[in-house]
Design a protein around this motif. Structure first.
Motif, PDB file in Angstrom:
ATOM      1  N   LYS A 167      37.628  22.765 -15.626  1.00  0.00           N
ATOM      2  CA  LYS A 167      38.520  22.527 -16.747  1.00  0.00           C
ATOM      3  C   LYS A 167      38.336  23.659 -17.772  1.00  0.00           C
ATOM      4  CE  LYS A 167      36.649  21.424 -20.068  1.00  0.00           C
ATOM      5  NZ  LYS A 167      35.539  21.923 -20.918  1.00  0.00           N
ATOM      6  N   HIS A 197      33.246  16.883 -15.641  1.00  0.00           N
ATOM      7  CA  HIS A 197      31.881  16.400 -15.366  1.00  0.00           C
ATOM      8  C   HIS A 197      31.573  15.067 -16.060  1.00  0.00           C
ATOM      9  CE1 HIS A 197      30.918  18.519 -19.145  1.00  0.00           C
ATOM     10  NE2 HIS A 197      29.818  17.810 -19.199  1.00  0.00           N
ATOM     11  N   LYS A 201      29.149  11.156 -15.015  1.00  0.00           N
ATOM     12  CA  LYS A 201      28.085  10.533 -15.810  1.00  0.00           C
ATOM     13  C   LYS A 201      28.016   9.045 -15.499  1.00  0.00           C
ATOM     14  CE  LYS A 201      28.561  13.815 -19.645  1.00  0.00           C
ATOM     15  NZ  LYS A 201      27.302  14.510 -19.819  1.00  0.00           N
ATOM     16  N   ARG A 242      29.220  31.425 -26.036  1.00  0.00           N
ATOM     17  CA  ARG A 242      30.516  31.229 -25.370  1.00  0.00           C
ATOM     18  C   ARG A 242      31.674  31.437 -26.345  1.00  0.00           C
ATOM     19  NH1 ARG A 242      30.901  25.667 -23.737  1.00  0.00           N
ATOM     20  NH2 ARG A 242      32.417  26.182 -22.141  1.00  0.00           N
ATOM     21  N   ASP A 254      39.101  21.926 -25.126  1.00  0.00           N
ATOM     22  CA  ASP A 254      37.788  21.935 -24.482  1.00  0.00           C
ATOM     23  C   ASP A 254      37.287  20.515 -24.186  1.00  0.00           C
ATOM     24  OD1 ASP A 254      35.495  23.311 -23.535  1.00  0.00           O
ATOM     25  OD2 ASP A 254      34.412  22.877 -25.399  1.00  0.00           O
ATOM     26  N   ILE A 255      37.578  19.571 -25.063  1.00  0.00           N
ATOM     27  CA  ILE A 255      36.986  18.227 -24.930  1.00  0.00           C
ATOM     28  C   ILE A 255      38.038  17.106 -24.876  1.00  0.00           C
ATOM     29  CG2 ILE A 255      35.482  16.517 -26.055  1.00  0.00           C
ATOM     30  CD1 ILE A 255      33.754  18.809 -25.216  1.00  0.00           C
ATOM     31  N   ARG A 364      23.678  14.978 -31.175  1.00  0.00           N
ATOM     32  CA  ARG A 364      24.422  14.968 -29.911  1.00  0.00           C
ATOM     33  C   ARG A 364      24.568  13.504 -29.500  1.00  0.00           C
ATOM     34  NH1 ARG A 364      22.738  15.324 -24.024  1.00  0.00           N
ATOM     35  NH2 ARG A 364      24.591  16.084 -22.952  1.00  0.00           N
ATOM     36  N   ASP A 438      23.804  15.135 -15.867  1.00  0.00           N
ATOM     37  CA  ASP A 438      24.999  15.430 -16.653  1.00  0.00           C
ATOM     38  C   ASP A 438      26.285  15.289 -15.860  1.00  0.00           C
ATOM     39  OD1 ASP A 438      25.064  17.647 -15.032  1.00  0.00           O
ATOM     40  OD2 ASP A 438      24.142  18.942 -16.530  1.00  0.00           O
TER      41      ASP A 438
HETATM   42  C1  BG6 Z   1      32.108  21.227 -21.615  1.00  0.00           C
HETATM   43  C2  BG6 Z   1      32.571  22.040 -22.769  1.00  0.00           C
HETATM   44  O1  BG6 Z   1      33.204  20.773 -20.867  1.00  0.00           O
HETATM   45  O2  BG6 Z   1      31.382  20.096 -22.075  1.00  0.00           O
HETATM   46  C3  BG6 Z   1      31.416  22.430 -23.659  1.00  0.00           C
HETATM   47  O3  BG6 Z   1      33.210  23.216 -22.280  1.00  0.00           O
HETATM   48  C4  BG6 Z   1      30.598  21.224 -24.063  1.00  0.00           C
HETATM   49  O4  BG6 Z   1      31.887  23.090 -24.826  1.00  0.00           O
HETATM   50  C5  BG6 Z   1      30.226  20.426 -22.829  1.00  0.00           C
HETATM   51  O5  BG6 Z   1      29.417  21.674 -24.709  1.00  0.00           O
HETATM   52  C6  BG6 Z   1      29.571  19.117 -23.222  1.00  0.00           C
HETATM   53  O6  BG6 Z   1      29.070  18.507 -22.061  1.00  0.00           O
HETATM   54  P1  BG6 Z   1      27.883  17.459 -22.161  1.00  0.00           P
HETATM   55  O7  BG6 Z   1      27.674  17.001 -20.772  1.00  0.00           O
HETATM   56  O8  BG6 Z   1      26.727  18.203 -22.736  1.00  0.00           O
HETATM   57  O9  BG6 Z   1      28.387  16.400 -23.091  1.00  0.00           O
END
Ligand code: BG6
Ligand code: NDP
Length: 525
Positions: A167, A197, A201, A242, A254-255, A364, A438
């Motif tokens: 993606k 991804h 999870k 990045r 991105d999200i 986070r 992840d």
């Molecule tokens: C990615 C994004 O798809 O997901 C990143 O491109 C982001 O910017 C990442 O940091 C977050 O993934 P996770 O698994 O750490 O929540």
């Protein structure tokens, strides 16, 4: 939900089920020199190897422009997988690397030679997975080149060729449709595995288990009982190195277009008729179709975008987005987005769905919080029960994966003083050896065994773009406001107004983070 209070000893019943053995395969990674490969793909492969999931006939061929030899590539892979055990280290000795441009025939000529050699020497049996882990703007080019060089078709009916595509899939709806045309010119839809991804999870998949394996939640999962839903994807990291990629993406692409839409679809969709890949995907698409697509004017009213400026994370000073490497000094890219969405169907009509995501937020944390209506009449003294909040069911996707249910309980003592407490289920405590993976390990395994259930179908991607495109259009108008927030805060004040306009407020996941421990825990005052 079972509070894991009673779990005193872990048995084999509590351990995660092993992944099945994967078939032999040559995994070709385009973008093998990149961040994703080093941080996610190689570590996931190392874990799969050491768990005995990879076949002896497994190998990797890395492709990228960086001028590396096979040896350079192998030492890059080793550095990225310091915890790799003997099985992984033995496999890496056969890894190969092709350095070249994607529009140059030599790149694919060399790749074909390596693939033939892998079949002969490593026993990869003609099976290939091409993983497009490079910058998204070259995905179509790579697919076209694979077809041109005859790499897109299986050698015989016993072997397979698949392509895993990262993606974001396109930059907007027209470019996603165009990419689909390019992909379908080279591969059948059955061969295309669009990866998100978040779908790998455990807690995201557990949304399905909680909703459809339990009788008590489903009857209250609708507009009659649910007051609002909040989805938070917060990161304390900035864009790291990045910046170049992020400048072309921003938080919405991105999200929100992918991870948030997938999480929403699983939280809100109807029950599928089976766990078949297409039955689940059919329901996700139906739900995405029910998400209201705003006009550009509505999009402005229902969204807030912002960018972080200098601030502090855990007491350490950090630079603002515009000072990050490879970011323009006048960048208009959003690092934070908050949206107010509506789902127009019988189940959810009228329930506000708030989503927010941002980089350089205080913690986070990814969670879905489903808040239920207040009781129609509060029997107890309002003054002594002021700490009572409405029931909330929280899916903690990360960190500390689990599920909490907040409800009111009597504080011991003479008077009826009611306050909120939480019943907390923690994956880690309930299942011995459950790792906070992840998602990549599971999804790479699924691509190898050909299970597309957790991958994204083209109609899902398209509908997700239809939902987010109006925001992109509205924001591209001159005069559209890009708010600012200090790194280490929960976003701009304007995002509070977005929620307050419907009489609500954002949850504070930091307080919720303290609800760990897998036991009945009182919420901090
Ligand atoms: C990615 C994004 O798809 O997901 C990143 O491109 C982001 O910017 C990442 O940091 C977050 O993934 P996770 O698994 O750490 O929540
Ligand atoms: P990177 O910025 O690290 O780039 C990946 C590789 O692309 C680089 O190593 C580079 O290799 C190559 N590249 C850069 N520019 C060009 C160009 N102009 N033409 C051809 N190749 C180029 O990106 P990531 O690894 O972070 O991301 C790759 C993909 O993975 C993206 O689609 C991203 O959305 C996705 N993703 C990334 C995640 C992450 O955590 N990093 C998480 C989830 C998804 P070289 O110069 O050697 O060719």
């Amino acid at each position: 939900m079972s509070p894991d209070r009673g779990v005193t000893e872990k048995t084999s019943r509590d351990r995660p089920a092993a992944l099945s053995k994967a078939p032999p395969v040559a995994l070709v990674i385009f973008g093998a020199s990149g961040d994703l490969s080093a941080r996610k793909i190689f570590p996931a492969l190392a874990r799969l190897a050491d768990r005995g999931v990879l076949d002896d006939g497994f190998t990797v061929i890395g492709v990228a422009r960086t001028d590396w030899s096979d040896e350079d590539f192998r030492s890059h892979v080793s550095n990225a997988t310091p915890g790799g055990g003997p099985k992984w280290r033995a496999l890496t000795e056969r890894f190969k690397y092709v350095s070249g441009e994607y529009d140059h025939p030599d790149t694919f000529g060399q790749l074909k030679d390596h693939l033939d050699e892998a079949d002969r020497i490593d026993g990869t049996a003609g099976n290939r997975i091409y993983y497009l882990a490079t910058i998204p703007s070259v995905f179509g080019l790579v697919a076209g080149a694979l077809k041109e060089h005859g790499c897109n078709e299986a050698k015989d009916e016993d072997s397979f060729v698949r392509v895993v595509v990262e993606k974001p899939y396109g930059r907007d709806l027209p470019s996603a449709l165009e990419l689909d045309v390019q992909m379908h010119a080279a591969f059948d839809e059955r061969q295309i595995f669009r990866i998100d991804h978040y779908m790998g999870k455990e807690t995201v998949q557990n949304l399905l288990a909680l909703r459809f394996a339990n009788a008590i939640f489903e009857p209250v999962f609708n507009r009659r009982y649910v007051d609002q839903i909040q989805v938070t994807v917060a990161e304390s990291l900035g864009v790291e190195h990045r910046g170049g990629f992020y400048e072309t993406a921003g938080a919405l692409r991105d999200i929100v277009q992918n991870h948030v839409m997938q999480v929403l679809a699983l939280t809100l969709m109807e029950s599928p008729t089976s766990t078949d890949a297409d039955r689940i995907r059919d329901e996700k698409v139906k739900l995405l179709h029910a998400i209201d697509i705003p006009s550009p004017d509505e999009a402005v009213d229902k969204s807030v975008r912002a960018q972080y400026v200098t601030g502090e994370i855990d007491g350490v000073a950090v630079v603002g987005y515009r000072q990050e490497e490879d970011v323009a000094a006048d960048s208009q890219t959003e690092t934070y987005v908050a949206l107010r969405l509506r789902v127009e169907n019988w189940r959810w009509s009228g329930v506000p769905i708030y989503v927010r995501t941002g980089k350089r937020l205080p913690a986070r944390v990814t969670e879905v919080a489903v808040t239920f209506h207040q009781v129609p009449f509060l029997l107890f003294d309002h003054q002594t029960s002021r700490d009572l909040r409405p029931n909330t069911l929280i899916f903690r996707i990360q960190p500390d994966e689990g599920i909490s249910l907040e409800f009111g309980a009597k504080v011991p003592g003479e008077k009826f003083h009611i306050r909120s407490v939480a019943m907390d289920f923690s994956y880690d405590k309930a299942f011995a050896g459950a790792e906070a993976a992840d998602g990549y390990e599971r999804l790479i395994h699924d691509a190898m065994v050909g299970d597309a259930t957790l991958f994204i179908r083209s109609d899902e991607v398209e509908q997700a773009w239809r939902i987010v495109d109006p925001y992109l259009t509205a924001w591209s108008e001159s005069g559209s406001t890009l708010h600012r927030y200090a790194a280490g805060t929960w976003g701009p004040a304007m995002a509070d107004l977005l929620v307050e306009s419907t009489g609500s407020h954002w949850r504070n996941p930091e307080i919720d983070l303290e609800l760990s421990g897998g036991r009945l825990t009182e919420l901090p005052q």
